[in-house]
Scaffold this motif. Structure first.
Motif, PDB file in Angstrom:
ATOM      1  N   GLY A  67     -59.788 -10.153 -68.148  1.00 17.14           N
ATOM      2  CA  GLY A  67     -60.249  -8.802 -67.428  1.00 17.14           C
ATOM      3  C   GLY A  67     -61.384  -8.927 -66.597  1.00 17.14           C
ATOM      4  N   GLU A  70     -61.142  -8.362 -62.951  1.00 19.71           N
ATOM      5  CA  GLU A  70     -60.789  -7.194 -62.465  1.00 19.71           C
ATOM      6  C   GLU A  70     -62.081  -6.197 -62.788  1.00 19.71           C
ATOM      7  OE1 GLU A  70     -57.097  -9.244 -63.509  1.00 19.71           O
ATOM      8  OE2 GLU A  70     -59.021  -8.800 -64.607  1.00 19.71           O
ATOM      9  N   THR A  71     -62.717  -6.580 -63.798  1.00 14.67           N
ATOM     10  CA  THR A  71     -64.002  -6.074 -63.866  1.00 14.67           C
ATOM     11  C   THR A  71     -65.140  -5.832 -62.864  1.00 14.67           C
ATOM     12  OG1 THR A  71     -63.510  -5.992 -66.415  1.00 14.67           O
ATOM     13  CG2 THR A  71     -65.753  -5.247 -65.639  1.00 14.67           C
TER      14      THR A  71
END
Length: 126
Positions: A67, A70-71
């Motif tokens: 993640g 994406e973060t």
């Protein structure tokens, strides 16, 4: 270029007198209060880190946590500036920034090197 975290495993037998002498020097270096404490410790460690027999080598891929790209993308789209600040070597920092989606071919890199470092790849940011 894919970077791997590496570890070399080696050993050397020390006789008790050699160890006692070395350990006294190491304790002196480890308890030294001053700017060059780390250098004193490293130089003392080098006294026994020779004539060693290699036992093995390891190398692992140092992946980002799930993640992270994406973060970071969400933060960038929200207009938040994101910086990578690391004590890693410059090449490692660039690889991390690229993996995280922070660096693209069209972007510029900024490099900051710590003062008076013998190893000019230390304390750099991208």
């Amino acid at each position: 270029t894919q970077g791997l975290r590496t570890l070399v495993c080696a050993w050397r037998e020390l006789d008790p007198n050699e160890y006692t002498s070395w350990n006294a020097k190491y304790e002196t270096a480890a308890t030294y209060i001053g700017e060059d404490r780390d250098d004193r410790i490293a130089k003392t460690a080098e006294l026994v880190e020779d004539r060693m027999d290699c036992v093995g080598f390891t190398a692992i891929e140092d992946k980002l946590q799930d993640g992270v790209p994406e973060t970071i993308e969400l933060l960038l789209r929200a207009g938040i500036k994101v910086w990578v600040i690391t004590g890693d070597k410059l090449e490692t920092a660039i690889n991390i920034a690229t993996s995280a989606g922070l660096l693209h071919c069209s972007q510029k890199e900024a490099e900051s090197v710590g003062e008076d470092d013998e190893d000019e790849d230390e304390e750099q940011s991208v």
